[in-house]
Motif scaffolding. Structure first.
Motif, PDB file in Angstrom:
ATOM      1  N   SER A 119       1.576  -9.503  -5.537  1.00 37.22           N
ATOM      2  CA  SER A 119       2.920  -9.141  -5.104  1.00 37.22           C
ATOM      3  C   SER A 119       2.826  -8.193  -3.920  1.00 37.22           C
ATOM      4  CB  SER A 119       3.659  -8.485  -6.263  1.00 37.22           C
ATOM      5  OG  SER A 119       4.910  -7.987  -5.834  1.00 37.22           O
ATOM      6  N   LEU A 120       3.875  -8.159  -3.112  1.00 37.06           N
ATOM      7  CA  LEU A 120       3.857  -7.369  -1.881  1.00 37.06           C
ATOM      8  C   LEU A 120       4.899  -6.270  -1.858  1.00 37.06           C
ATOM      9  CD1 LEU A 120       3.695 -10.381   0.587  1.00 37.06           C
ATOM     10  CD2 LEU A 120       1.819  -8.842  -0.011  1.00 37.06           C
ATOM     11  N   SER A 121       5.869  -6.373  -2.750  1.00 41.34           N
ATOM     12  CA  SER A 121       7.045  -5.501  -2.637  1.00 41.34           C
ATOM     13  C   SER A 121       7.712  -5.356  -3.996  1.00 41.34           C
ATOM     14  CB  SER A 121       8.033  -6.136  -1.650  1.00 41.34           C
ATOM     15  OG  SER A 121       9.296  -5.533  -1.752  1.00 41.34           O
ATOM     16  N   PRO A 122       8.359  -4.218  -4.223  1.00 43.18           N
ATOM     17  CA  PRO A 122       9.145  -4.071  -5.447  1.00 43.18           C
ATOM     18  C   PRO A 122      10.451  -4.864  -5.387  1.00 43.18           C
ATOM     19  CG  PRO A 122       9.314  -2.094  -4.092  1.00 43.18           C
ATOM     20  CD  PRO A 122       8.315  -2.988  -3.421  1.00 43.18           C
ATOM     21  N   ILE A 123      10.732  -5.466  -4.239  1.00 45.54           N
ATOM     22  CA  ILE A 123      11.994  -6.183  -4.008  1.00 45.54           C
ATOM     23  C   ILE A 123      11.689  -7.658  -3.787  1.00 45.54           C
ATOM     24  CG2 ILE A 123      13.846  -6.438  -2.300  1.00 45.54           C
ATOM     25  CD1 ILE A 123      14.346  -3.665  -2.373  1.00 45.54           C
ATOM     26  N   SER A 124      12.598  -8.531  -4.236  1.00 40.77           N
ATOM     27  CA  SER A 124      12.402  -9.966  -4.059  1.00 40.77           C
ATOM     28  C   SER A 124      12.693 -10.344  -2.607  1.00 40.77           C
ATOM     29  CB  SER A 124      13.346 -10.701  -5.017  1.00 40.77           C
ATOM     30  OG  SER A 124      13.240 -12.075  -4.826  1.00 40.77           O
ATOM     31  N   LEU A 125      11.683 -10.880  -1.916  1.00 42.49           N
ATOM     32  CA  LEU A 125      11.798 -11.156  -0.481  1.00 42.49           C
ATOM     33  C   LEU A 125      11.819 -12.648  -0.182  1.00 42.49           C
ATOM     34  CD1 LEU A 125       9.194  -8.546   0.832  1.00 42.49           C
ATOM     35  CD2 LEU A 125      11.677  -8.285   0.689  1.00 42.49           C
ATOM     36  N   GLN A 126      12.208 -12.977   1.046  1.00 45.38           N
ATOM     37  CA  GLN A 126      12.134 -14.361   1.511  1.00 45.38           C
ATOM     38  C   GLN A 126      10.698 -14.669   1.930  1.00 45.38           C
ATOM     39  OE1 GLN A 126      15.117 -14.627   4.603  1.00 45.38           O
ATOM     40  NE2 GLN A 126      16.796 -14.257   3.177  1.00 45.38           N
TER      41      GLN A 126
ATOM     42  N   PHE B 293      18.895  -9.223   5.387  1.00 45.83           N
ATOM     43  CA  PHE B 293      18.727 -10.132   4.255  1.00 45.83           C
ATOM     44  C   PHE B 293      17.466  -9.885   3.442  1.00 45.83           C
ATOM     45  CE2 PHE B 293      21.808 -12.419   6.744  1.00 45.83           C
ATOM     46  CZ  PHE B 293      22.653 -12.917   5.775  1.00 45.83           C
ATOM     47  N   ILE B 294      17.624 -10.013   2.112  1.00 45.82           N
ATOM     48  CA  ILE B 294      16.480 -10.159   1.227  1.00 45.82           C
ATOM     49  C   ILE B 294      16.694 -11.492   0.511  1.00 45.82           C
ATOM     50  CG2 ILE B 294      15.884  -7.734   0.906  1.00 45.82           C
ATOM     51  CD1 ILE B 294      17.656  -7.643  -1.517  1.00 45.82           C
ATOM     52  N   SER B 295      15.819 -11.823  -0.437  1.00 48.62           N
ATOM     53  CA  SER B 295      15.993 -13.072  -1.155  1.00 48.62           C
ATOM     54  C   SER B 295      17.313 -13.017  -1.934  1.00 48.62           C
ATOM     55  CB  SER B 295      14.806 -13.252  -2.099  1.00 48.62           C
ATOM     56  OG  SER B 295      14.846 -14.511  -2.694  1.00 48.62           O
ATOM     57  N   HIS B 296      18.194 -13.990  -1.694  1.00 50.92           N
ATOM     58  CA  HIS B 296      19.452 -14.082  -2.432  1.00 50.92           C
ATOM     59  C   HIS B 296      20.339 -12.858  -2.310  1.00 50.92           C
ATOM     60  CE1 HIS B 296      17.880 -17.722  -4.175  1.00 50.92           C
ATOM     61  NE2 HIS B 296      16.798 -17.074  -4.546  1.00 50.92           N
TER      62      HIS B 296
ATOM     63  N   ARG C 150      21.087  -6.407   2.071  1.00 50.65           N
ATOM     64  CA  ARG C 150      20.791  -4.990   1.848  1.00 50.65           C
ATOM     65  C   ARG C 150      22.028  -4.179   2.207  1.00 50.65           C
ATOM     66  NH1 ARG C 150      15.223  -3.540   1.580  1.00 50.65           N
ATOM     67  NH2 ARG C 150      13.800  -5.250   2.066  1.00 50.65           N
TER      68      ARG C 150
ATOM     69  N   ASN D  96       9.623  -2.778   4.168  1.00 51.17           N
ATOM     70  CA  ASN D  96       8.593  -2.782   3.126  1.00 51.17           C
ATOM     71  C   ASN D  96       8.057  -1.367   2.874  1.00 51.17           C
ATOM     72  OD1 ASN D  96       5.275  -3.670   2.494  1.00 51.17           O
ATOM     73  ND2 ASN D  96       6.911  -4.446   1.224  1.00 51.17           N
TER      74      ASN D  96
ATOM     75  N   ASP E 283      10.867   0.425   1.029  1.00 52.86           N
ATOM     76  CA  ASP E 283      11.015  -0.113  -0.333  1.00 52.86           C
ATOM     77  C   ASP E 283       9.922   0.444  -1.240  1.00 52.86           C
ATOM     78  OD1 ASP E 283      13.163  -1.678   0.434  1.00 52.86           O
ATOM     79  OD2 ASP E 283      11.974  -3.510   0.686  1.00 52.86           O
ATOM     80  N   ARG E 284       8.709   0.450  -0.727  1.00 57.21           N
ATOM     81  CA  ARG E 284       7.580   0.918  -1.529  1.00 57.21           C
ATOM     82  C   ARG E 284       7.728   2.398  -1.867  1.00 57.21           C
ATOM     83  NH1 ARG E 284       2.985  -2.859  -1.383  1.00 57.21           N
ATOM     84  NH2 ARG E 284       1.842  -1.162  -2.337  1.00 57.21           N
TER      85      ARG E 284
ATOM     86  N   ARG F 228      10.625   2.999  -4.410  1.00 60.98           N
ATOM     87  CA  ARG F 228      10.391   2.511  -5.767  1.00 60.98           C
ATOM     88  C   ARG F 228       9.079   3.029  -6.363  1.00 60.98           C
ATOM     89  NH1 ARG F 228      14.134  -1.798  -6.748  1.00 60.98           N
ATOM     90  NH2 ARG F 228      15.597  -1.700  -5.016  1.00 60.98           N
TER      91      ARG F 228
ATOM     92  N   TRP G 255       6.014   2.698  -5.265  1.00 54.05           N
ATOM     93  CA  TRP G 255       4.768   1.954  -5.003  1.00 54.05           C
ATOM     94  C   TRP G 255       4.019   2.725  -3.917  1.00 54.05           C
ATOM     95  CZ3 TRP G 255       4.410  -4.017  -5.015  1.00 54.05           C
ATOM     96  CH2 TRP G 255       5.083  -4.531  -6.124  1.00 54.05           C
TER      97      TRP G 255
END
Lengths: 204, 204
Positions: free
Chosen positions: A175-182, B45-48, B51, B192, B195-196, B199, B201
Protein backbone atom coordinates in the motif's frame (compact mmCIF):
# COMPACT_ATOMS: atom_id res chain seq x y z
CA UNK A 1 10.18 -7.74 -26.92
CA UNK A 2 13.18 -6.70 -24.92
CA UNK A 3 12.60 -5.49 -21.36
CA UNK A 4 16.24 -5.47 -20.30
CA UNK A 5 16.31 -1.76 -19.44
CA UNK A 6 12.61 -1.44 -18.55
CA UNK A 7 12.81 -1.87 -14.79
CA UNK A 8 9.52 -0.15 -13.89
CA UNK A 9 6.50 -1.86 -15.35
CA UNK A 10 2.99 -0.79 -14.35
CA UNK A 11 0.07 -3.12 -15.04
CA UNK A 12 -3.56 -1.98 -14.85
CA UNK A 13 -6.60 -4.27 -14.83
CA UNK A 14 -9.24 -2.19 -16.64
CA UNK A 15 -12.46 -4.02 -15.86
CA UNK A 16 -14.83 -2.37 -18.32
CA UNK A 17 -12.54 -0.54 -20.80
CA UNK A 18 -13.83 -1.00 -24.34
CA UNK A 19 -12.04 -3.41 -26.65
CA UNK A 20 -13.07 -1.87 -29.99
CA UNK A 21 -14.00 1.52 -31.48
CA UNK A 22 -14.91 4.34 -29.11
CA UNK A 23 -15.45 8.10 -29.29
CA UNK A 24 -12.57 10.41 -28.39
CA UNK A 25 -15.24 12.86 -27.21
CA UNK A 26 -16.49 10.55 -24.44
CA UNK A 27 -13.62 8.65 -22.84
CA UNK A 28 -15.47 8.03 -19.53
CA UNK A 29 -18.30 6.49 -21.57
CA UNK A 30 -15.87 4.04 -23.21
CA UNK A 31 -15.58 2.00 -20.02
CA UNK A 32 -13.56 4.70 -18.27
CA UNK A 33 -10.95 4.91 -20.99
CA UNK A 34 -9.97 8.22 -19.31
CA UNK A 35 -8.58 6.21 -16.38
CA UNK A 36 -6.59 4.04 -18.79
CA UNK A 37 -5.15 7.12 -20.53
CA UNK A 38 -4.12 8.81 -17.29
CA UNK A 39 -2.56 5.57 -16.10
CA UNK A 40 -0.44 5.38 -19.25
CA UNK A 41 0.51 9.07 -19.10
CA UNK A 42 1.64 8.88 -15.51
CA UNK A 43 3.58 5.68 -16.08
CA UNK A 44 5.65 7.25 -18.85
CA UNK A 45 5.84 11.04 -18.70
CA UNK A 46 7.99 13.40 -16.71
CA UNK A 47 8.46 17.10 -17.41
CA UNK A 48 9.63 17.45 -21.03
CA UNK A 49 10.28 13.77 -21.56
CA UNK A 50 9.48 10.09 -21.35
CA UNK A 51 10.81 7.62 -18.80
CA UNK A 52 12.77 5.18 -20.94
CA UNK A 53 13.06 2.73 -18.05
CA UNK A 54 9.28 2.36 -17.74
CA UNK A 55 6.39 0.60 -19.44
CA UNK A 56 2.61 0.69 -19.05
CA UNK A 57 0.55 -2.45 -19.58
CA UNK A 58 -3.26 -2.47 -19.55
CA UNK A 59 -5.57 -5.46 -19.85
CA UNK A 60 -8.90 -4.21 -21.20
CA UNK A 61 -11.79 -6.40 -20.08
CA UNK A 62 -14.75 -4.47 -21.49
CA UNK A 63 -17.03 -5.31 -24.42
CA UNK A 64 -17.06 -6.43 -27.19
CA UNK A 65 -13.85 -8.53 -27.49
CA UNK A 66 -12.13 -9.02 -24.12
CA UNK A 67 -9.43 -9.60 -23.20
CA UNK A 68 -7.06 -7.31 -25.04
CA UNK A 69 -3.77 -6.17 -23.57
CA UNK A 70 -1.97 -3.02 -24.65
CA UNK A 71 1.69 -2.48 -23.81
CA UNK A 72 3.55 0.83 -24.19
CA UNK A 73 7.34 0.84 -23.87
CA UNK A 74 8.95 4.10 -22.80
CA UNK A 75 12.18 3.32 -24.63
CA UNK A 76 10.41 2.97 -27.98
CA UNK A 77 7.27 5.10 -27.88
CA UNK A 78 6.93 8.05 -30.28
CA UNK A 79 4.23 10.55 -31.18
CA UNK A 80 2.66 10.39 -27.72
CA UNK A 81 1.87 13.42 -25.58
CA UNK A 82 0.50 13.28 -22.05
CA UNK A 83 -3.04 14.56 -22.74
CA UNK A 84 -5.83 12.00 -22.52
CA UNK A 85 -7.14 12.56 -26.04
CA UNK A 86 -3.76 11.95 -27.68
CA UNK A 87 -3.22 8.71 -25.80
CA UNK A 88 -6.80 7.61 -26.46
CA UNK A 89 -6.23 8.15 -30.18
CA UNK A 90 -3.22 5.83 -30.12
CA UNK A 91 -5.16 3.21 -28.14
CA UNK A 92 -8.06 3.42 -30.56
CA UNK A 93 -5.67 2.78 -33.44
CA UNK A 94 -4.24 -0.27 -31.68
CA UNK A 95 -7.72 -1.69 -31.05
CA UNK A 96 -8.31 -1.84 -34.80
CA UNK A 97 -5.67 -4.56 -35.19
CA UNK A 98 -6.68 -8.21 -35.24
CA UNK A 99 -5.18 -9.54 -32.02
CA UNK A 100 -3.35 -12.79 -31.32
CA UNK A 101 -1.65 -14.18 -28.23
CA UNK A 102 1.68 -12.71 -29.30
CA UNK A 103 2.42 -8.97 -29.24
CA UNK A 104 1.69 -7.08 -32.45
CA UNK A 105 3.05 -3.57 -33.03
CA UNK A 106 0.44 -0.88 -33.60
CA UNK A 107 2.70 2.19 -33.65
CA UNK A 108 6.24 2.86 -32.36
CA UNK A 109 6.44 1.42 -28.84
CA UNK A 110 2.78 0.38 -28.69
CA UNK A 111 1.90 -3.31 -28.82
CA UNK A 112 -1.35 -5.23 -28.49
CA UNK A 113 -2.26 -8.88 -27.89
CA UNK A 114 -5.14 -11.05 -26.71
CA UNK A 115 -3.34 -11.97 -23.49
CA UNK A 116 -5.39 -12.13 -20.31
CA UNK A 117 -4.21 -10.97 -16.88
CA UNK A 118 -2.65 -14.31 -15.95
CA UNK A 119 -0.77 -14.54 -19.24
CA UNK A 120 0.62 -11.03 -18.72
CA UNK A 121 1.83 -11.94 -15.25
CA UNK A 122 3.53 -15.03 -16.70
CA UNK A 123 5.43 -12.78 -19.15
CA UNK A 124 7.08 -11.02 -16.23
CA UNK A 125 7.87 -13.90 -13.88
CA UNK A 126 11.45 -12.72 -13.54
CA UNK A 127 10.37 -9.31 -12.21
CA UNK A 128 9.47 -8.62 -8.60
CA UNK A 129 5.67 -8.54 -8.77
CA UNK A 130 4.01 -6.12 -6.33
CA UNK A 131 0.22 -6.01 -6.07
CA UNK A 132 -1.08 -2.66 -4.81
CA UNK A 133 -4.02 -2.93 -2.43
CA UNK A 134 -5.22 -0.53 0.25
CA UNK A 135 -4.61 -2.96 3.09
CA UNK A 136 -1.13 -4.03 1.96
CA UNK A 137 2.05 -3.34 3.89
CA UNK A 138 3.51 0.13 3.61
CA UNK A 139 5.74 0.04 0.53
CA UNK A 140 8.03 2.88 1.60
CA UNK A 141 9.33 0.76 4.46
CA UNK A 142 9.77 -2.38 2.40
CA UNK A 143 11.41 -1.50 -0.87
CA UNK A 144 14.82 -1.58 -2.50
CA UNK A 145 15.92 -1.21 -6.11
CA UNK A 146 14.75 -4.11 -8.26
CA UNK A 147 13.14 -4.99 -11.57
CA UNK A 148 9.45 -4.40 -10.83
CA UNK A 149 6.00 -5.18 -12.13
CA UNK A 150 3.40 -3.23 -10.14
CA UNK A 151 -0.18 -4.50 -10.50
CA UNK A 152 -3.17 -2.21 -9.90
CA UNK A 153 -6.94 -2.33 -10.25
CA UNK A 154 -9.05 0.48 -11.72
CA UNK A 155 -11.99 2.27 -10.04
CA UNK A 156 -13.83 -1.05 -9.71
CA UNK A 157 -10.89 -2.89 -8.17
CA UNK A 158 -10.02 -6.46 -9.06
CA UNK A 159 -12.71 -9.21 -8.96
CA UNK A 160 -12.10 -11.83 -6.23
CA UNK A 161 -11.25 -14.74 -8.52
CA UNK A 162 -8.74 -12.70 -10.51
CA UNK A 163 -7.28 -11.24 -7.34
CA UNK A 164 -6.50 -14.76 -6.08
CA UNK A 165 -4.50 -15.41 -9.24
CA UNK A 166 -2.65 -12.10 -8.93
CA UNK A 167 -1.79 -12.64 -5.27
CA UNK A 168 -0.59 -16.19 -5.94
CA UNK A 169 1.87 -14.81 -8.50
CA UNK A 170 2.92 -11.73 -6.48
CA UNK A 171 5.98 -11.33 -4.29
CA UNK A 172 4.29 -8.71 -2.14
CA UNK A 173 0.97 -6.96 -1.45
CA UNK A 174 1.71 -3.30 -0.76
CA UNK A 175 0.00 0.00 0.00
CA UNK A 176 1.12 3.57 -0.64
CA UNK A 177 -1.29 5.75 1.26
CA UNK A 178 -3.78 5.77 4.12
CA UNK A 179 -6.29 7.09 1.55
CA UNK A 180 -7.89 5.25 -1.37
CA UNK A 181 -6.27 6.66 -4.54
CA UNK A 182 -6.77 6.44 -8.29
CA UNK A 183 -4.46 4.15 -10.26
CA UNK A 184 -2.57 7.00 -11.95
CA UNK A 185 -1.98 8.65 -8.59
CA UNK A 186 -0.40 5.44 -7.29
CA UNK A 187 2.01 5.46 -10.23
CA UNK A 188 3.30 8.94 -9.39
CA UNK A 189 3.95 7.92 -5.81
CA UNK A 190 5.71 4.73 -6.92
CA UNK A 191 7.92 6.65 -9.34
CA UNK A 192 8.74 9.18 -6.61
CA UNK A 193 9.75 6.46 -4.14
CA UNK A 194 11.99 4.81 -6.74
CA UNK A 195 13.44 8.14 -7.98
CA UNK A 196 14.36 9.10 -4.44
CA UNK A 197 16.01 5.75 -3.70
CA UNK A 198 17.89 5.65 -7.00
CA UNK A 199 19.25 9.18 -6.58
CA UNK A 200 20.13 8.83 -2.92
CA UNK A 201 17.33 11.03 -1.54
CA UNK A 202 15.98 9.63 1.69
CA UNK A 203 12.25 8.98 2.01
CA UNK A 204 11.88 10.89 5.30
CA UNK B 1 -15.14 33.05 0.12
CA UNK B 2 -14.51 30.92 3.16
CA UNK B 3 -11.29 28.91 3.27
CA UNK B 4 -11.57 27.89 6.92
CA UNK B 5 -11.51 24.15 6.19
CA UNK B 6 -9.52 24.33 2.94
CA UNK B 7 -6.04 23.66 4.30
CA UNK B 8 -4.46 22.46 1.06
CA UNK B 9 -4.43 25.06 -1.67
CA UNK B 10 -2.53 24.48 -4.91
CA UNK B 11 -1.73 27.43 -7.14
CA UNK B 12 -0.56 27.04 -10.75
CA UNK B 13 0.95 29.79 -12.91
CA UNK B 14 -0.25 28.85 -16.42
CA UNK B 15 1.92 31.01 -18.67
CA UNK B 16 0.12 30.59 -21.98
CA UNK B 17 -3.30 29.12 -21.05
CA UNK B 18 -6.01 30.78 -23.09
CA UNK B 19 -8.28 33.32 -21.42
CA UNK B 20 -11.31 33.01 -23.72
CA UNK B 21 -13.05 30.42 -25.92
CA UNK B 22 -11.13 27.28 -26.88
CA UNK B 23 -11.86 23.92 -28.47
CA UNK B 24 -12.45 20.92 -26.21
CA UNK B 25 -10.96 18.81 -29.01
CA UNK B 26 -7.53 20.47 -28.76
CA UNK B 27 -6.64 21.24 -25.16
CA UNK B 28 -2.85 21.28 -25.78
CA UNK B 29 -3.47 23.86 -28.52
CA UNK B 30 -5.31 26.13 -26.06
CA UNK B 31 -2.07 27.11 -24.33
CA UNK B 32 -1.66 23.69 -22.74
CA UNK B 33 -5.09 23.71 -21.15
CA UNK B 34 -4.53 19.95 -20.70
CA UNK B 35 -1.90 20.75 -18.06
CA UNK B 36 -4.36 23.06 -16.29
CA UNK B 37 -7.06 20.36 -16.29
CA UNK B 38 -4.75 17.67 -14.91
CA UNK B 39 -3.54 20.07 -12.26
CA UNK B 40 -7.12 20.71 -11.13
CA UNK B 41 -8.03 17.00 -11.23
CA UNK B 42 -5.06 15.96 -9.14
CA UNK B 43 -5.61 18.76 -6.64
CA UNK B 44 -9.15 17.63 -5.93
CA UNK B 45 -9.85 13.99 -6.76
CA UNK B 46 -9.21 10.79 -4.86
CA UNK B 47 -10.74 7.41 -5.64
CA UNK B 48 -14.53 7.85 -5.66
CA UNK B 49 -14.53 11.34 -4.22
CA UNK B 50 -13.32 14.88 -3.87
CA UNK B 51 -10.94 16.24 -1.26
CA UNK B 52 -13.09 18.73 0.63
CA UNK B 53 -10.03 20.19 2.37
CA UNK B 54 -8.40 21.20 -0.93
CA UNK B 55 -8.64 23.89 -3.58
CA UNK B 56 -7.03 24.45 -6.97
CA UNK B 57 -6.20 27.96 -8.14
CA UNK B 58 -4.89 28.73 -11.63
CA UNK B 59 -3.81 32.08 -13.03
CA UNK B 60 -4.17 31.95 -16.80
CA UNK B 61 -1.73 34.27 -18.55
CA UNK B 62 -2.41 33.44 -22.20
CA UNK B 63 -4.17 35.48 -24.87
CA UNK B 64 -6.46 37.31 -25.35
CA UNK B 65 -7.45 38.72 -21.91
CA UNK B 66 -4.81 37.92 -19.26
CA UNK B 67 -4.76 37.68 -16.36
CA UNK B 68 -7.70 35.55 -15.32
CA UNK B 69 -7.67 33.42 -12.21
CA UNK B 70 -9.90 30.39 -11.71
CA UNK B 71 -10.47 28.93 -8.27
CA UNK B 72 -12.10 25.56 -7.56
CA UNK B 73 -13.08 24.71 -4.00
CA UNK B 74 -13.27 21.03 -3.11
CA UNK B 75 -15.89 21.62 -0.43
CA UNK B 76 -18.32 23.23 -2.88
CA UNK B 77 -17.61 21.82 -6.34
CA UNK B 78 -20.29 19.79 -8.13
CA UNK B 79 -20.70 18.19 -11.55
CA UNK B 80 -16.95 17.73 -11.99
CA UNK B 81 -15.32 14.43 -12.97
CA UNK B 82 -11.57 13.85 -13.22
CA UNK B 83 -11.28 13.56 -17.01
CA UNK B 84 -9.63 16.46 -18.82
CA UNK B 85 -12.54 17.16 -21.15
CA UNK B 86 -15.05 17.51 -18.33
CA UNK B 87 -12.86 19.94 -16.42
CA UNK B 88 -12.05 21.87 -19.60
CA UNK B 89 -15.78 22.27 -20.25
CA UNK B 90 -16.27 23.83 -16.83
CA UNK B 91 -13.27 26.14 -17.34
CA UNK B 92 -14.57 27.19 -20.73
CA UNK B 93 -17.89 28.11 -19.15
CA UNK B 94 -16.14 30.21 -16.50
CA UNK B 95 -14.11 32.05 -19.14
CA UNK B 96 -17.35 33.35 -20.67
CA UNK B 97 -18.05 35.49 -17.60
CA UNK B 98 -17.04 39.14 -17.54
CA UNK B 99 -14.31 39.19 -14.91
CA UNK B 100 -13.63 41.70 -12.12
CA UNK B 101 -11.08 41.82 -9.34
CA UNK B 102 -13.49 40.08 -6.97
CA UNK B 103 -14.41 36.39 -7.30
CA UNK B 104 -17.50 35.64 -9.39
CA UNK B 105 -19.21 32.23 -9.25
CA UNK B 106 -19.38 30.38 -12.57
CA UNK B 107 -20.78 27.06 -11.34
CA UNK B 108 -20.93 25.37 -7.91
CA UNK B 109 -17.47 25.70 -6.35
CA UNK B 110 -15.89 27.37 -9.40
CA UNK B 111 -14.98 31.06 -9.22
CA UNK B 112 -13.20 33.42 -11.58
CA UNK B 113 -11.62 36.86 -11.25
CA UNK B 114 -9.12 39.14 -13.00
CA UNK B 115 -6.59 38.78 -10.18
CA UNK B 116 -2.95 38.43 -11.16
CA UNK B 117 -0.41 36.17 -9.43
CA UNK B 118 0.58 38.74 -6.81
CA UNK B 119 -3.04 39.49 -5.93
CA UNK B 120 -3.72 35.78 -5.48
CA UNK B 121 -0.74 35.43 -3.15
CA UNK B 122 -2.04 38.41 -1.15
CA UNK B 123 -5.39 36.61 -0.70
CA UNK B 124 -3.63 33.79 1.15
CA UNK B 125 -1.14 35.71 3.31
CA UNK B 126 -2.27 33.80 6.38
CA UNK B 127 -1.37 30.43 4.81
CA UNK B 128 2.12 28.97 4.79
CA UNK B 129 3.23 29.69 1.23
CA UNK B 130 5.56 27.07 -0.28
CA UNK B 131 7.05 27.65 -3.73
CA UNK B 132 7.99 24.41 -5.50
CA UNK B 133 11.22 24.60 -7.48
CA UNK B 134 13.61 21.85 -8.51
CA UNK B 135 16.51 23.23 -6.48
CA UNK B 136 14.50 23.85 -3.30
CA UNK B 137 15.07 22.05 -0.02
CA UNK B 138 13.63 18.55 0.29
CA UNK B 139 10.05 19.06 1.51
CA UNK B 140 9.70 15.62 3.12
CA UNK B 141 12.32 16.57 5.71
CA UNK B 142 10.93 20.03 6.40
CA UNK B 143 7.18 19.77 6.76
CA UNK B 144 4.57 19.62 9.48
CA UNK B 145 0.80 20.04 9.39
CA UNK B 146 -0.22 23.58 8.51
CA UNK B 147 -2.55 25.65 6.34
CA UNK B 148 -0.74 25.62 3.00
CA UNK B 149 -0.62 27.41 -0.31
CA UNK B 150 1.70 25.53 -2.69
CA UNK B 151 2.82 27.54 -5.74
CA UNK B 152 3.91 25.81 -8.96
CA UNK B 153 4.89 26.74 -12.49
CA UNK B 154 3.68 24.94 -15.61
CA UNK B 155 5.86 23.38 -18.35
CA UNK B 156 7.43 26.80 -19.03
CA UNK B 157 8.25 27.50 -15.39
CA UNK B 158 7.84 30.93 -13.85
CA UNK B 159 9.38 34.02 -15.53
CA UNK B 160 12.20 35.62 -13.49
CA UNK B 161 10.39 38.80 -12.54
CA UNK B 162 7.31 36.93 -11.36
CA UNK B 163 9.45 34.41 -9.53
CA UNK B 164 11.04 37.21 -7.50
CA UNK B 165 7.59 38.29 -6.35
CA UNK B 166 6.59 34.73 -5.48
CA UNK B 167 9.78 34.06 -3.53
CA UNK B 168 9.47 37.34 -1.63
CA UNK B 169 6.02 36.26 -0.45
CA UNK B 170 6.90 32.61 0.23
CA UNK B 171 7.80 31.02 3.54
CA UNK B 172 9.83 28.30 1.85
CA UNK B 173 11.23 27.12 -1.50
CA UNK B 174 10.90 23.35 -1.64
CA UNK B 175 11.53 20.38 -3.91
CA UNK B 176 9.85 16.98 -4.04
CA UNK B 177 11.98 14.88 -6.33
CA UNK B 178 15.44 14.56 -7.84
CA UNK B 179 13.65 14.53 -11.23
CA UNK B 180 11.87 17.37 -13.00
CA UNK B 181 8.14 16.59 -12.77
CA UNK B 182 4.89 17.93 -14.21
CA UNK B 183 2.76 20.18 -11.99
CA UNK B 184 -0.01 17.58 -11.52
CA UNK B 185 2.58 15.00 -10.50
CA UNK B 186 3.87 17.34 -7.79
CA UNK B 187 0.34 17.65 -6.40
CA UNK B 188 0.01 13.89 -5.94
CA UNK B 189 3.29 13.73 -4.06
CA UNK B 190 2.30 16.70 -1.89
CA UNK B 191 -1.05 15.12 -1.05
CA UNK B 192 0.67 11.83 -0.23
CA UNK B 193 3.15 13.50 2.13
CA UNK B 194 0.33 15.31 3.94
CA UNK B 195 -1.96 12.25 3.99
CA UNK B 196 0.80 10.20 5.57
CA UNK B 197 1.58 12.80 8.22
CA UNK B 198 -2.07 13.44 9.06
CA UNK B 199 -2.84 9.74 9.45
CA UNK B 200 0.30 8.86 11.38
CA UNK B 201 2.08 6.97 8.58
CA UNK B 202 5.78 7.68 8.61
CA UNK B 203 7.47 8.92 5.46
CA UNK B 204 10.24 6.30 5.53
Amino acid sequence: LNFQSVKRKFFLVANIARTSEFSLNDLPGAGRMDIVCRFIAQSLFISHGVRRDSAAIVTLLGEPEPPKTVLIKGDEVKYMSPDERNIAGLLKKSLRLKVEKSWKKSSPGIYISSKDVEEVLDCFQSSKIVYLREDGQDLVKNISIDDFLFVLGDHIGVPDELEQIIISKSDMVASLSPISLQADQCIIILHNILDRIERGWSCG
